[in-house]
Write a protein that holds these residues in place. Structure first.
Motif, PDB file in Angstrom:
ATOM      1  N   SER A   2       0.829  -1.199   0.000  1.00  0.00           N
ATOM      2  CA  SER A   2       0.000   0.000   0.000  1.00  0.00           C
ATOM      3  C   SER A   2       0.866   1.253   0.000  1.00  0.00           C
ATOM      4  O   SER A   2       2.084   1.205   0.231  1.00  0.00           O
ATOM      5  N   GLN A   3       0.211   2.391  -0.250  1.00  0.00           N
ATOM      6  CA  GLN A   3       0.943   3.655  -0.267  1.00  0.00           C
ATOM      7  C   GLN A   3       1.547   3.956   1.091  1.00  0.00           C
ATOM      8  O   GLN A   3       2.715   4.368   1.189  1.00  0.00           O
ATOM      9  N   TRP A   4       0.781   3.709   2.172  1.00  0.00           N
ATOM     10  CA  TRP A   4       1.317   3.945   3.510  1.00  0.00           C
ATOM     11  C   TRP A   4       2.430   2.962   3.837  1.00  0.00           C
ATOM     12  O   TRP A   4       3.396   3.305   4.532  1.00  0.00           O
ATOM     13  N   GLY A   5       2.292   1.750   3.317  1.00  0.00           N
ATOM     14  CA  GLY A   5       3.358   0.776   3.515  1.00  0.00           C
ATOM     15  C   GLY A   5       4.656   1.218   2.868  1.00  0.00           C
ATOM     16  O   GLY A   5       5.743   1.041   3.441  1.00  0.00           O
ATOM     17  N   GLN A   6       4.560   1.788   1.679  1.00  0.00           N
ATOM     18  CA  GLN A   6       5.749   2.303   1.003  1.00  0.00           C
ATOM     19  C   GLN A   6       6.362   3.460   1.786  1.00  0.00           C
ATOM     20  O   GLN A   6       7.593   3.552   1.904  1.00  0.00           O
ATOM     21  N   VAL A   7       5.510   4.331   2.325  1.00  0.00           N
ATOM     22  CA  VAL A   7       6.013   5.466   3.100  1.00  0.00           C
ATOM     23  C   VAL A   7       6.800   4.972   4.317  1.00  0.00           C
ATOM     24  O   VAL A   7       7.920   5.438   4.585  1.00  0.00           O
ATOM     25  N   VAL A   8       6.235   4.015   5.046  1.00  0.00           N
ATOM     26  CA  VAL A   8       6.920   3.486   6.228  1.00  0.00           C
ATOM     27  C   VAL A   8       8.219   2.794   5.825  1.00  0.00           C
ATOM     28  O   VAL A   8       9.252   2.919   6.523  1.00  0.00           O
ATOM     29  N   THR A   9       8.210   2.075   4.709  1.00  0.00           N
ATOM     30  CA  THR A   9       9.425   1.398   4.244  1.00  0.00           C
ATOM     31  C   THR A   9      10.525   2.403   3.954  1.00  0.00           C
ATOM     32  O   THR A   9      11.684   2.215   4.359  1.00  0.00           O
ATOM     33  N   TYR A  10      10.195   3.488   3.254  1.00  0.00           N
ATOM     34  CA  TYR A  10      11.200   4.509   2.952  1.00  0.00           C
ATOM     35  C   TYR A  10      11.672   5.221   4.221  1.00  0.00           C
ATOM     36  O   TYR A  10      12.865   5.552   4.341  1.00  0.00           O
ATOM     37  N   VAL A  11      10.769   5.452   5.153  1.00  0.00           N
ATOM     38  CA  VAL A  11      11.166   6.059   6.431  1.00  0.00           C
ATOM     39  C   VAL A  11      12.144   5.147   7.161  1.00  0.00           C
ATOM     40  O   VAL A  11      13.170   5.596   7.707  1.00  0.00           O
ATOM     41  N   ASN A  12      11.856   3.835   7.166  1.00  0.00           N
ATOM     42  CA  ASN A  12      12.747   2.883   7.826  1.00  0.00           C
ATOM     43  C   ASN A  12      14.107   2.817   7.153  1.00  0.00           C
ATOM     44  O   ASN A  12      15.140   2.659   7.820  1.00  0.00           O
ATOM     45  N   LEU A  13      14.133   2.935   5.830  1.00  0.00           N
ATOM     46  CA  LEU A  13      15.418   2.968   5.134  1.00  0.00           C
ATOM     47  C   LEU A  13      16.237   4.179   5.569  1.00  0.00           C
ATOM     48  O   LEU A  13      17.446   4.086   5.810  1.00  0.00           O
ATOM     49  N   GLY A  14      15.565   5.312   5.677  1.00  0.00           N
ATOM     50  CA  GLY A  14      16.261   6.514   6.141  1.00  0.00           C
ATOM     51  C   GLY A  14      16.742   6.380   7.576  1.00  0.00           C
ATOM     52  O   GLY A  14      17.867   6.785   7.913  1.00  0.00           O
ATOM     53  N   LEU A  15      15.912   5.777   8.437  1.00  0.00           N
ATOM     54  CA  LEU A  15      16.312   5.574   9.822  1.00  0.00           C
ATOM     55  C   LEU A  15      17.477   4.595   9.925  1.00  0.00           C
ATOM     56  O   LEU A  15      18.375   4.770  10.765  1.00  0.00           O
ATOM     57  N   SER A  16      17.490   3.562   9.079  1.00  0.00           N
ATOM     58  CA  SER A  16      18.606   2.613   9.075  1.00  0.00           C
ATOM     59  C   SER A  16      19.912   3.315   8.746  1.00  0.00           C
ATOM     60  O   SER A  16      20.940   3.088   9.407  1.00  0.00           O
ATOM     61  N   LEU A  17      19.886   4.166   7.730  1.00  0.00           N
ATOM     62  CA  LEU A  17      21.089   4.924   7.385  1.00  0.00           C
ATOM     63  C   LEU A  17      21.501   5.853   8.518  1.00  0.00           C
ATOM     64  O   LEU A  17      22.695   6.012   8.804  1.00  0.00           O
ATOM     65  N   ALA A  18      20.509   6.459   9.177  1.00  0.00           N
ATOM     66  CA  ALA A  18      20.816   7.365  10.289  1.00  0.00           C
ATOM     67  C   ALA A  18      21.471   6.605  11.445  1.00  0.00           C
ATOM     68  O   ALA A  18      22.432   7.096  12.050  1.00  0.00           O
ATOM     69  N   VAL A  19      20.959   5.409  11.766  1.00  0.00           N
ATOM     70  CA  VAL A  19      21.547   4.609  12.847  1.00  0.00           C
ATOM     71  C   VAL A  19      22.965   4.189  12.485  1.00  0.00           C
ATOM     72  O   VAL A  19      23.890   4.280  13.313  1.00  0.00           O
ATOM     73  N   LEU A  20      23.168   3.749  11.233  1.00  0.00           N
ATOM     74  CA  LEU A  20      24.511   3.354  10.805  1.00  0.00           C
ATOM     75  C   LEU A  20      25.470   4.544  10.862  1.00  0.00           C
ATOM     76  O   LEU A  20      26.617   4.409  11.294  1.00  0.00           O
TER      77      LEU A  20
END
Length: 265
Positions: A2-20
């Motif tokens: 879903s569209q919201w699912g894609q939004v959360v996925t992209y947010v998580n990708l950004g958070l993963s990079l931030a944690v790294l």
């Protein structure tokens, strides 16, 4: 997705990079290398999967391979968490770490053995085998993490702040993932339900990433705290002595075994 699912996925990708990036800036990557490896693999595999989402056949094949890689790395992360949580009792940590590793290895072999013994007809036996592997490994890791939580809640173990942040975040991450896999596997073909479960899991993983982003700090390597059995100081002292005695006994057994192996029968 879903569209919201894609939004959360992209947010998580950004958070993963931030944690790294935060772990790199705090010079903690070498200390928590398996967590770094897991987050990096999750980022790369998730990003690659998004580019393949348009081709269902290729995406399905990629998904099975990617999930297998993440399960294997997660198993190593679990072993690392046990070692770090018990680092003040190294002999006990070694014993428990090895036991967890052997049991996880046996759990990984269980699905293959079950398929060899199962004579019922199946159109896609490899697919059933993968789901059994994913569910078995997820359940075993969740059980070991719950046991670790109970252990740390009862025994007065002194943890570095970063180790507590690492372990508590991954406990939520792995247990919720295991629950999501179980729910999805119990309702094959119910795609709307799968989408809701995956969305909830992605939101919880985003919360874990945000928790790591805020919780990991360079000074967290120096600050420590006792996280278990805070309601009775006398009992806590007794349990501390018990852990120390167990650690000493295991270390003596290890030395005796090494001496026998070195000297021969």
């Amino acid at each position: 997705m879903s569209q919201w699912g894609q939004v959360v996925t992209y947010v998580n990708l950004g958070l993963s990079l931030a944690v790294l990036g935060m772990l790199w800036g705090a010079r903690l990557m070498a200390r928590y290398k398996l967590l770094v490896g897991y987050l990096l693999a999750d980022f790369l595999l998730t990003a690659t999967g998004l580019t393949l989402a348009g081709n269902r056949n290729i995406y399905a094949q990629f998904y099975f391979g990617a999930q297998s890689v993440k399960i294997v790395i997660a198993a190593f992360v679990l072993v690392e968490i046990y070692a770090l949580s018990l680092e003040n009792t190294p002999a006990l940590a070694r014993f428990v770490r090895n036991g967890v590793a052997y049991i996880l290895l046996a759990s990984a072999l269980f699905p293959g053995a079950a398929l060899l013994l199962d004579r019922s007809p199946a159109r896609y036996p490899w697919l059933r085998g993968f789901f059994l592997f994913e569910q078995t490994m997820g359940a075993m890791m969740a059980i070991f993490l719950v046991l670790l939580t109970l252990f740390l809640a009862y025994f007065p173990v002194r943890l570095r702040r970063n180790v507590f942040v690492y372990s508590s975040g991954f406990i939520v991450w792995a247990v919720t993932h295991s629950a999501a896999v179980f729910l999805v596997n119990q309702s094959p073909g119910n795609l709307p339900f799968h989408a809701r479960v995956n969305f909830a899991q992605a939101c919880l993983q985003g919360m874990c990433l945000f928790y790591w982003l805020l919780g990991f700090r360079r000074e967290g390597e120096l600050s420590t705290a006792v996280v278990g059995h805070l309601w009775s100081r006398a009992e806590a002292e007794r349990l501390t002595e018990l852990l120390g005695a167990i650690n000493i006994r295991l270390e003596r057994l290890r030395r005796e075994r090494n001496r026998v192996n070195y000297n021969g029968p």
